[in-house]
Design an enzyme around this catalytic site. Structure first.
Site, PDB file in Angstrom:
ATOM      1  N   TRP A 102       0.715  -1.252   0.117  1.00  0.00           N
ATOM      2  CA  TRP A 102      -0.079   0.113  -0.066  1.00  0.00           C
ATOM      3  C   TRP A 102       0.994   1.119  -0.092  1.00  0.00           C
ATOM      4  O   TRP A 102       0.514   2.307  -0.623  1.00  0.00           O
ATOM      5  CB  TRP A 102      -0.981   0.074   0.982  1.00  0.00           C
ATOM      6  CG  TRP A 102      -1.965  -0.929   0.949  1.00  0.00           C
ATOM      7  CD1 TRP A 102      -2.031  -1.872   1.678  1.00  0.00           C
ATOM      8  CD2 TRP A 102      -2.945  -1.125  -0.149  1.00  0.00           C
ATOM      9  NE1 TRP A 102      -3.332  -2.870   1.282  1.00  0.00           N
ATOM     10  CE2 TRP A 102      -3.795  -2.041   0.083  1.00  0.00           C
ATOM     11  CE3 TRP A 102      -3.209  -0.308  -1.281  1.00  0.00           C
ATOM     12  CZ2 TRP A 102      -4.793  -2.656  -0.755  1.00  0.00           C
ATOM     13  CZ3 TRP A 102      -4.281  -0.706  -2.050  1.00  0.00           C
ATOM     14  CH2 TRP A 102      -5.197  -1.753  -1.770  1.00  0.00           C
ATOM     15  N   ASP A 178      -2.209   6.652   5.850  1.00  0.00           N
ATOM     16  CA  ASP A 178      -3.588   6.118   5.410  1.00  0.00           C
ATOM     17  C   ASP A 178      -3.769   5.016   6.394  1.00  0.00           C
ATOM     18  O   ASP A 178      -2.948   3.982   6.705  1.00  0.00           O
ATOM     19  CB  ASP A 178      -2.882   5.186   4.075  1.00  0.00           C
ATOM     20  CG  ASP A 178      -3.919   4.197   3.451  1.00  0.00           C
ATOM     21  OD1 ASP A 178      -4.759   4.035   4.120  1.00  0.00           O
ATOM     22  OD2 ASP A 178      -3.376   3.622   2.727  1.00  0.00           O
ATOM     23  N   LYS A 202     -13.178  -1.490   5.476  1.00  0.00           N
ATOM     24  CA  LYS A 202     -12.488  -2.336   6.237  1.00  0.00           C
ATOM     25  C   LYS A 202     -12.921  -2.297   7.710  1.00  0.00           C
ATOM     26  O   LYS A 202     -13.281  -3.491   7.950  1.00  0.00           O
ATOM     27  CB  LYS A 202     -10.931  -2.090   6.158  1.00  0.00           C
ATOM     28  CG  LYS A 202     -10.323  -1.492   4.951  1.00  0.00           C
ATOM     29  CD  LYS A 202     -10.171  -2.687   4.104  1.00  0.00           C
ATOM     30  CE  LYS A 202      -9.637  -2.525   2.689  1.00  0.00           C
ATOM     31  NZ  LYS A 202      -8.449  -1.801   2.238  1.00  0.00           N
TER      32      LYS A 202
HETATM   33  C1  LIG Z   1      -7.746  -1.371   1.098  1.00  0.00           C
HETATM   34  C2  LIG Z   1      -6.662  -0.444   1.314  1.00  0.00           C
HETATM   35  C3  LIG Z   1      -6.389   0.596   0.341  1.00  0.00           C
HETATM   36  C4  LIG Z   1      -7.265   0.600  -0.953  1.00  0.00           C
HETATM   37  O1  LIG Z   1      -8.747   0.900  -0.613  1.00  0.00           O
HETATM   38  P1  LIG Z   1      -9.697   1.438  -1.918  1.00  0.00           P
HETATM   39  O2  LIG Z   1     -10.750   1.616  -1.293  1.00  0.00           O
HETATM   40  O3  LIG Z   1      -9.660   0.109  -2.437  1.00  0.00           O
HETATM   41  O4  LIG Z   1      -9.065   2.435  -2.596  1.00  0.00           O
HETATM   42  C5  LIG Z   1      -5.505   1.440   0.399  1.00  0.00           C
HETATM   43  N1  LIG Z   1      -4.630   1.532   1.423  1.00  0.00           N
HETATM   44  C6  LIG Z   1      -4.922   0.479   2.569  1.00  0.00           C
HETATM   45  C7  LIG Z   1      -3.801   0.434   3.942  1.00  0.00           C
HETATM   46  C8  LIG Z   1      -5.996  -0.184   2.378  1.00  0.00           C
HETATM   47  O5  LIG Z   1      -6.188  -1.313   3.168  1.00  0.00           O
END
Ligand SMILES: *Cc1c(COP(=O)(O)O)cnc(C)c1O
Length: 376
Positions: A102, A178, A202
């Site tokens: 990521w 993030d 998530k």
């Molecule tokens: C799932 C995830 C993403 C991507 O998210 P999207 O909603 O598919 O754009 C980015 N960063 C992390 C840490 C994630 O777990």
């Protein structure tokens, strides 16, 4: 009704009580005679939905008053572009810490808008650990420094908050994280960050909603080519209603926030804050699973103990090629779904977000013992 234990990384399990309430309210929300998803986002009926969601999120994370909460769309991947578009502030250079897939995606996207310096990386260690702050090589004057608080695919998590003032020698380079896959799983000191962002699917809600928590003074500096709908100032000035927000995902997030606020009392620990309660539950669940991995030679995790994610537990089986798929299939037949590791890394990944009950983890550990006994 047979609900399985859903270990999917995202979209992910949502508390059954929340889904039940959403189902009860689906056709007629609070006597309005319509579903939340049928309402105008500008109607008086919908107003309290978004206002309460924001207030509850602020209460849960003790968000200081000089931070704005924005509800956006596009997911964390879109935000990987939206962050530099808003946060470079004419400076041209941003620092990133590379902890896995990521982080790499974030850096790749940001490079379209400016110079990206990877100031530390654990790539050479196959991403089994988080680089320590003394490994950082900060760029003086960088517009911001970006981390991924929890690497959902690799299974590593910051168990500490970087001290950017110490790293940069001033408070001019804000910390951006993030937090897609560990927001609301533990207490966080928002004031240590300039910006927190993530996709809601998530640990918060259904897909379609991106949350951003950003300090006031960082708003209002978007690149001239930044789309209006992605300009933090436009969003903030319009209460996240410049365009139609993902109304139902915000409603569902609001139900989850109320569920979280009620957790301390529900688990008989009313003296705890909701985030302290979630942290204690999440630590207990993660320890159950990691203890099972550490006690067995059949299952192994390579992640160094101090950086192990509490949310995404990654491991392999002794005979990985032969046994991984049978393990995933047998687990699914036993009502334990979504355990297959990400296609980029293979193996097994158990995502044990807030909505995964302790019983789910116990059931997984029991299943693992039985599988080892019959296949080891
Ligand atoms: C799932 C995830 C993403 C991507 O998210 P999207 O909603 O598919 O754009 C980015 N960063 C992390 C840490 C994630 O777990």
């Amino acid at each position: 009704m047979a609900r399985v234990h859903n270990f999917s990384p995202g979209p992910a399990t949502i508390p059954t009580e929340v889904l039940q309430q959403a189902a009860d309210e689906l056709l007629d929300w609070r006597g309005t005679g319509m579903s939340v998803m049928e309402m105008s986002h500008r109607s008086a009926d919908y107003e309290p939905v978004v206002a309460e969601a924001e207030a509850d999120l602020r209460a849960l994370l003790a968000v200081p008053s000089n931070y704005r909460v924005l509800f956006m769309q596009g997911g964390a991947l879109a935000e990987n572009a939206i962050v530099p578009l808003n946060m470079l502030r004419g400076r041209g250079v941003a620092d990133y810490v590379d902890t896995g897939i990521w982080s790499v995606k974030s850096m790749t996207e940001a490079r379209r808008y400016g110079t990206v310096n990877a100031i530390a990386s654990s790539r050479g260690d196959a991403y089994v650990r988080v680089p320590k702050q003394d490994e950082w090589r900060p760029t003086p004057g960088a517009a911001y420094v970006h981390i991924c608080g929890n690497e959902t695919i690799g299974g590593i998590e910051y168990q500490w908050t970087p001290d950017v003032v110490a790293a940069y020698g001033n408070d001019d380079t804000p910390l951006v994280s993030d937090v897609s896959s560990h927001i609301l799983s533990r207490p966080v000191d928002v004031s240590r960050y300039g910006l927190l962002y993530g996709g809601a699917q998530k640990n918060v809600s259904m897909a379609g909603l991106t949350f951003v928590i950003v300090r006031d003074d960082l708003i209002g500096h978007a690149h001239p080519l930044c789309p209006s709908a992605f300009d933090y100032k436009v969003l903030a000035d319009n209460g996240s209603m410049f365009n139609t927000p993902p109304t139902y995902a915000i409603y569902l997030a609001g139900l989850v926030f109320k569920w979280l606020l009620a957790r301390p009392a529900a688990i008989g620990r009313p003296e705890l804050s909701p985030m302290a309660a979630m942290e204690s539950l999440n630590v207990e669940k993660a320890q159950l699973l990691y203890a099972a991995l550490d006690a067995s030679a059949f299952y192994t995790t390579r992640i160094v103990p101090e950086d192990r994610s509490r949310m995404n537990v990654t491991f392999r089986l002794q005979d990985d090629d032969a046994l991984t798929m049978p393990f995933v299939q047998a687990a699914a037949e036993a009502g334990l779904k979504g355990l297959k590791g990400h296609r980029a890394v293979g193996g097994i990944r158990a995502s044990i977000y807030n909505a995964m009950p302790r019983e789910g983890v116990v059931a997984l550990v029991d299943f693992m013992r039985e599988f080892e006994r019959t296949h080891g």
